[in-house]
Design a protein around this motif. Structure first.
Motif, PDB file in Angstrom:
ATOM      1  N   ALA A  51      38.851  18.031  34.427  1.00  9.40           N
ATOM      2  CA  ALA A  51      37.704  18.762  33.893  1.00  9.40           C
ATOM      3  C   ALA A  51      36.512  17.832  33.732  1.00  9.40           C
ATOM      4  CB  ALA A  51      38.061  19.370  32.531  1.00  9.40           C
ATOM      5  N   PRO A  52      35.306  18.376  33.614  1.00  8.55           N
ATOM      6  CA  PRO A  52      34.171  17.532  33.248  1.00  8.55           C
ATOM      7  C   PRO A  52      34.420  16.926  31.867  1.00  8.55           C
ATOM      8  CG  PRO A  52      33.416  19.653  34.072  1.00  8.55           C
ATOM      9  CD  PRO A  52      34.900  19.772  33.855  1.00  8.55           C
ATOM     10  N   PRO A  53      34.014  15.693  31.638  1.00  9.57           N
ATOM     11  CA  PRO A  53      34.304  15.042  30.358  1.00  9.57           C
ATOM     12  C   PRO A  53      33.699  15.745  29.159  1.00  9.57           C
ATOM     13  CG  PRO A  53      32.800  13.710  31.677  1.00  9.57           C
ATOM     14  CD  PRO A  53      33.329  14.782  32.572  1.00  9.57           C
ATOM     15  N   GLY A  54      32.684  16.568  29.379  1.00 12.35           N
ATOM     16  CA  GLY A  54      32.101  17.307  28.265  1.00 12.35           C
ATOM     17  C   GLY A  54      33.086  18.231  27.582  1.00 12.35           C
ATOM     18  N   GLN A  55      34.196  18.576  28.261  1.00 14.56           N
ATOM     19  CA  GLN A  55      35.187  19.444  27.625  1.00 14.56           C
ATOM     20  C   GLN A  55      35.894  18.757  26.463  1.00 14.56           C
ATOM     21  OE1 GLN A  55      38.015  21.670  29.885  1.00 14.56           O
ATOM     22  NE2 GLN A  55      36.450  22.726  31.070  1.00 14.56           N
TER      23      GLN A  55
END
Length: 420
Positions: free
Chosen positions: A267-271
């Motif tokens: 996933a994108p690290p923002g998750q």
């Protein structure tokens, strides 16, 4: 695709995202008004305020008017501006990198090839941003920033399994995930229809989703290289309990990971922000690493999400619009944006500016290998119908991979060649 990716990768910045930030005061008397459209959530209010003040200070007599746009319906709004059929105007517009092809086909974009070669350092641009912005060697979309998927992992579960360092190649990744997949613990949670992740595996094998030859498109999921990418996906997906017939949002994979029994997600690290919000006990216990490649010398290919900047051909402020892009892609403001929003800068030579941000730093190596979807104005329709998802489910549930891939490829071919 841009909308979907940024919804998760800007989670950390959502609290500061603008709901509307056009300048309330009218233009100063006699000033040149230059209008910049930015998408909601792409930059913080603080960034926009600083950039506007700096730009106006360095360009006396210019009034930079920043207007924030919603993603819903943005295609129609941009096309109306490009066609001169809108009551609104814009001199510079932020667009999703995979949207540029449809705007090029529609017409009305200003070619920026000379400026890109002369001023903006095109030789170091991320290919996943620059390639979708060009056609036949002419550059229309200028890379602004990128975001991509990485592996988010539970440090405690890795430590318990005796895994001291994150894997750097596929073989080590599979072996580590096998160690982590035990009892009620999942080695990885990978939904069966995460076709963004599959795309990277296909690209690693040298395959593609579709190719163009002499103006005709052909879906290529049934190519041997693409089939090899799907085979690796199947092997990895089996090391967890991800649903075979749903994507990563059904249910949201961050919610599943937050329960504490999943070792990894892609996933994108923002998750990470959503995971920690759902389970505060995991705060500080999450790690990140680039999706491993076939060998340890480079990370895996990833789908690159992000934004390009375009200039409408009808602008009456082309020179000033070029000045705005020049400033936005400069090292100063690339650094400011990347550090503020946890993005990857638009050039490989600027990747170091996010070294202090573990999540963003983990994206940078993959971004250097990143790619975008096939450069067709009709790819959005492919995604809307999305024959890739049922193909993946068919393979994961034991159906013949070649037959399923051929059916999906034929569907892609039909959509991409519509009206030709």
């Amino acid at each position: 695709m841009k909308m979907r990716l940024l919804a998760v990768c800007t989670a950390l910045a959502a609290a500061t995202a603008l709901t509307g930030c056009s300048r309330s005061a009218g233009s100063a008397e006699g000033a040149q008004k230059v209008t910049l459209w930015l998408m909601k959530g792409s930059a913080s209010e603080d960034f926009i305020g600083k950039f506007t003040a700096s730009f106006e200070r360095e360009h006396p007599g210019v009034d930079l008017d920043v207007k924030i746009q919603e993603w819903t319906g943005i295609g129609e709004k941009v096309n109306a501006v490009l066609a001169g059929k809108s009551s609104e105007s814009a001199d510079v517009i932020e667009v999703g990198n995979t949207q540029v092809a449809q705007y090029i086909e529609a017409g009305g974009l200003s070619e920026l090839t000379l400026e890109g070669l002369r001023e903006w350092g095109n030789k170091d641009w991320l290919k996943g941003l620059s390639d979708p912005g060009s056609i036949n060697g002419a550059q229309y979309g200028i890379p602004w920033y990128a975001a991509n998927r990485v592996v988010i992992y539970n440090k405690d579960l890795f430590a318990s399994a005796g895994i001291k360092t994150p894997p750097k190649n596929r073989q080590d990744w599979i072996q580590a995930t096998q160690k982590l997949d035990k009892g009620d613990q999942q080695g990885i949670y990978l939904a069966g229809q995460n076709w963004y992740v599959l795309s990277g595996f296909i690209w690693d094998e040298g395959g593609d989703l579709a190719v163009e030859t002499s103006g005709q498109w052909t879906g290529t999921l049934d190519d041997e290289k693409a089939l090899a990418g799907m085979e690796f996906y199947k092997q990895l997906q089996a090391l967890g309990d991800g649903p075979e017939d749903a994507d990563e949002e059904t249910p949201p994979q961050s919610e599943v990971f937050a329960r504490g029994h999943v070792a990894q997600i892609i996933a994108p690290p923002g998750q990470a922000a959503a995971i920690e919000a759902a389970n505060p006990a995991l705060k500080g216990r999450l790690g990140f690493f680039p999706i491993p490649g076939k060998t340890s010398d480079k990370p895996g290919a990833v789908f690159t999400g992000g934004s390009d900047l375009i200039i409408p051909e009808r602008t009456k402020q082309r020179a000033r619009a070029v000045d705005v892009i020049t400033a936005l892609v400069s090292e100063t403001w690339q650094t400011e944006l990347a550090c503020t929003m946890s993005y990857v800068p638009n050039k490989t030579t600027l990747a170091h500016v996010v070294d202090g941000n573990e999540g963003a730093a983990s994206m940078a190596p993959g971004a250097a290998q990143g790619r975008a979807t096939p450069k067709s104005a009709r790819w959005a329709q492919v995604e809307a119908e999305n024959p890739i998802k049922p193909y993946m489910t068919a393979v994961l549930t034991g159906q013949d991979p070649r037959q399923a891939a051929k059916a999906a490829s034929d569907a892609i071919t039909k959509v991409l060649n519509a009206d030709r």
